[in-house]
Scaffold this active site. Structure first.
Site, PDB file in Angstrom:
ATOM      1  N   ASN A 118       0.912  -1.111  -0.055  1.00  0.00           N
ATOM      2  CA  ASN A 118      -0.144  -0.078   0.037  1.00  0.00           C
ATOM      3  C   ASN A 118       0.875   1.135  -0.129  1.00  0.00           C
ATOM      4  O   ASN A 118       1.390   1.748   0.903  1.00  0.00           O
ATOM      5  CB  ASN A 118      -0.873  -0.095   1.180  1.00  0.00           C
ATOM      6  CG  ASN A 118      -1.716   1.229   1.235  1.00  0.00           C
ATOM      7  OD1 ASN A 118      -1.835   1.908   0.458  1.00  0.00           O
ATOM      8  ND2 ASN A 118      -2.442   1.409   2.715  1.00  0.00           N
ATOM      9  N   LYS A 159       0.275   4.281  -0.301  1.00  0.00           N
ATOM     10  CA  LYS A 159      -0.281   5.477   0.156  1.00  0.00           C
ATOM     11  C   LYS A 159       0.029   6.609  -0.726  1.00  0.00           C
ATOM     12  O   LYS A 159      -0.110   6.383  -2.132  1.00  0.00           O
ATOM     13  CB  LYS A 159       0.172   5.487   1.671  1.00  0.00           C
ATOM     14  CG  LYS A 159      -0.154   4.313   2.438  1.00  0.00           C
ATOM     15  CD  LYS A 159       0.089   4.693   3.863  1.00  0.00           C
ATOM     16  CE  LYS A 159      -0.127   3.320   4.496  1.00  0.00           C
ATOM     17  NZ  LYS A 159      -0.268   3.313   6.311  1.00  0.00           N
ATOM     18  N   HIS A 163      -9.608   1.254   4.588  1.00  0.00           N
ATOM     19  CA  HIS A 163      -8.212   1.517   5.461  1.00  0.00           C
ATOM     20  C   HIS A 163      -8.659   2.872   6.473  1.00  0.00           C
ATOM     21  O   HIS A 163      -9.385   3.642   6.359  1.00  0.00           O
ATOM     22  CB  HIS A 163      -7.262   2.377   4.414  1.00  0.00           C
ATOM     23  CG  HIS A 163      -5.803   2.261   4.887  1.00  0.00           C
ATOM     24  ND1 HIS A 163      -5.470   3.278   6.024  1.00  0.00           N
ATOM     25  CD2 HIS A 163      -4.724   1.424   4.792  1.00  0.00           C
ATOM     26  CE1 HIS A 163      -4.235   2.940   6.520  1.00  0.00           C
ATOM     27  NE2 HIS A 163      -3.976   1.570   5.777  1.00  0.00           N
ATOM     28  N   GLU A 210      -7.066   5.139   7.491  1.00  0.00           N
ATOM     29  CA  GLU A 210      -6.814   6.430   7.132  1.00  0.00           C
ATOM     30  C   GLU A 210      -8.005   7.186   6.515  1.00  0.00           C
ATOM     31  O   GLU A 210      -8.307   8.378   6.512  1.00  0.00           O
ATOM     32  CB  GLU A 210      -5.560   6.532   6.353  1.00  0.00           C
ATOM     33  CG  GLU A 210      -4.151   6.197   7.336  1.00  0.00           C
ATOM     34  CD  GLU A 210      -3.120   5.612   6.425  1.00  0.00           C
ATOM     35  OE1 GLU A 210      -3.014   5.486   5.315  1.00  0.00           O
ATOM     36  OE2 GLU A 210      -2.059   5.220   7.372  1.00  0.00           O
ATOM     37  N   GLU A 231      -5.435  -4.374  10.430  1.00  0.00           N
ATOM     38  CA  GLU A 231      -4.932  -3.593  10.757  1.00  0.00           C
ATOM     39  C   GLU A 231      -4.977  -2.836  12.102  1.00  0.00           C
ATOM     40  O   GLU A 231      -5.933  -1.692  12.006  1.00  0.00           O
ATOM     41  CB  GLU A 231      -4.614  -2.454   9.547  1.00  0.00           C
ATOM     42  CG  GLU A 231      -4.276  -3.055   8.090  1.00  0.00           C
ATOM     43  CD  GLU A 231      -3.657  -2.213   7.431  1.00  0.00           C
ATOM     44  OE1 GLU A 231      -2.462  -2.355   6.610  1.00  0.00           O
ATOM     45  OE2 GLU A 231      -4.207  -1.032   7.200  1.00  0.00           O
ATOM     46  N   GLY A 249       2.385   2.472  10.740  1.00  0.00           N
ATOM     47  CA  GLY A 249       3.479   3.519  10.671  1.00  0.00           C
ATOM     48  C   GLY A 249       4.019   4.026  11.870  1.00  0.00           C
ATOM     49  O   GLY A 249       4.725   4.606  11.906  1.00  0.00           O
ATOM     50  N   SER A 290       3.229  -1.936  10.604  1.00  0.00           N
ATOM     51  CA  SER A 290       4.644  -1.934  10.729  1.00  0.00           C
ATOM     52  C   SER A 290       5.176  -3.302  10.591  1.00  0.00           C
ATOM     53  O   SER A 290       5.975  -3.883  11.332  1.00  0.00           O
ATOM     54  CB  SER A 290       5.071  -1.489  12.172  1.00  0.00           C
ATOM     55  OG  SER A 290       4.538  -0.290  12.504  1.00  0.00           O
TER      56      SER A 290
HETATM   57  P1  PGA Z   1       2.640   0.453   7.576  1.00  0.00           P
HETATM   58  O1  PGA Z   1       1.309   0.513   6.857  1.00  0.00           O
HETATM   59  O2  PGA Z   1       3.192  -1.034   7.264  1.00  0.00           O
HETATM   60  O3  PGA Z   1       3.486   1.638   7.331  1.00  0.00           O
HETATM   61  O4  PGA Z   1       2.274   0.360   9.024  1.00  0.00           O
HETATM   62  C1  PGA Z   1       0.283  -0.501   6.839  1.00  0.00           C
HETATM   63  C2  PGA Z   1      -1.018   0.069   6.155  1.00  0.00           C
HETATM   64  O5  PGA Z   1      -1.421   1.034   6.447  1.00  0.00           O
HETATM   65  O6  PGA Z   1      -1.444  -0.370   5.333  1.00  0.00           O
END
Ligand code: PGA
Length: 250
Positions: A9, A11, A94, A96, A166, A172, A212
């Site tokens: 992903n 982003k 997601h 976000e 998640e 992140g 992460s």
């Molecule tokens: P990350 O993000 O691996 O940077 O923690 C995962 C995601 O939000 O899909």
């Protein structure tokens, strides 16, 4: 058995040229993986990246699509448009998108339906916040997210759903759920799927872990029986890092 998957992903990272370069590099380094490999890119990359990965083992996903089919929705990108680029998947739900763009379960339900109607498979994200985890509400939260947007689907449509668990507190942040923590809730998620679609369909459902996830912790996470792969943010932005996670499937 559920399909094993490692999905990236990106982003809102990489301009078009950088995205094309990363996709090219991935086609060179990822050969004969023991899992499905998907990259999720911004809309503007999709058509170009689809050309770059043609004939390779890498598949393509969008990171969003509109909750409307077509028409006067300035700035939106429909599921049909996504499909027409060559993408086969779309990431929906997601955290976000839920948090910063106010995507409610109802909006996500509309997006899921349009994605499926246009022949896209959906990587549907669920997961609890830190406060919810501290209040031990994670099971309740993920079940409500599934019930709110995808559990109305019929059994045939369900075959096109991939779940990504998640935990928001792990995205992140460098703070991964432990493999045991992740396995516990993945098993719970699978039991929720079994309640609605039956044990066989639940066993066939891919449930990915995200938050992460990196080459160093992927082997331990992927060794768990209910973890079928990962949805990878930060570590999907460098070919070597992403390949390291794919290689965790041996
Ligand atoms: P990350 O993000 O691996 O940077 O923690 C995962 C995601 O939000 O899909």
């Amino acid at each position: 058995m559920a399909k094993k998957i490692v999905a990236g992903n990106w982003k809102m990272n990489k301009n078009l040229q950088e995205g094309i370069a990363l996709a090219k590099e991935l086609t060179e380094v990822v050969k004969n993986p023991n899992c499905d490999v998907i990259i999720g890119t911004p809309f503007i990359h999709l058509a170009s990246v689809a050309e770059v990965i043609k004939g390779s083992c890498i598949q393509l996903s969008a990171e969003n699509c509109a909750n409307k089919a077509s028409g006067a929705y300035t700035g939106e990108v429909s599921a049909e448009m996504v499909k027409s680029t060559g993408a086969e998947y779309v990431i929906l739900g997601h955290s976000e998108r839920r948090e910063y763009y106010n995507e409610t379960p109802e909006i996500l339900k509309e997006k899921v339906e349009l994605a499926l109607a246009n022949g896209l498979k959906v990587i549907f994200c669920i997961g609890e916040s830190l406060e919810e985890r501290e209040a031990n509400k994670q099971n309740e939260v993920v079940k409500a997210e599934l019930a709110g947007s995808v559990f109305h689907l019929d059994a045939e449509a369900w075959k096109n759903i991939i779940i990504a668990y998640e935990p928001i507190w792990a995205i992140g942040t460098g703070k991964t759920a432990t493999a045991d923590q992740a396995e516990e809730i993945h098993a719970y998620i699978r039991s929720c799927v079994a309640e609605v679609y039956g044990a066989e369909a639940a066993a066939e459902t891919s449930i990915l872990y995200g938050g992460s996830c990196k080459a160093s912790n992927a082997p331990e996470l992927f060794a768990k029986p209910d973890i079928d792969g990962g949805l990878i943010g930060g570590a999907s932005l460098k070919a070597a890092d992403f390949k390291g996670i794919i290689d965790a499937w041996g």
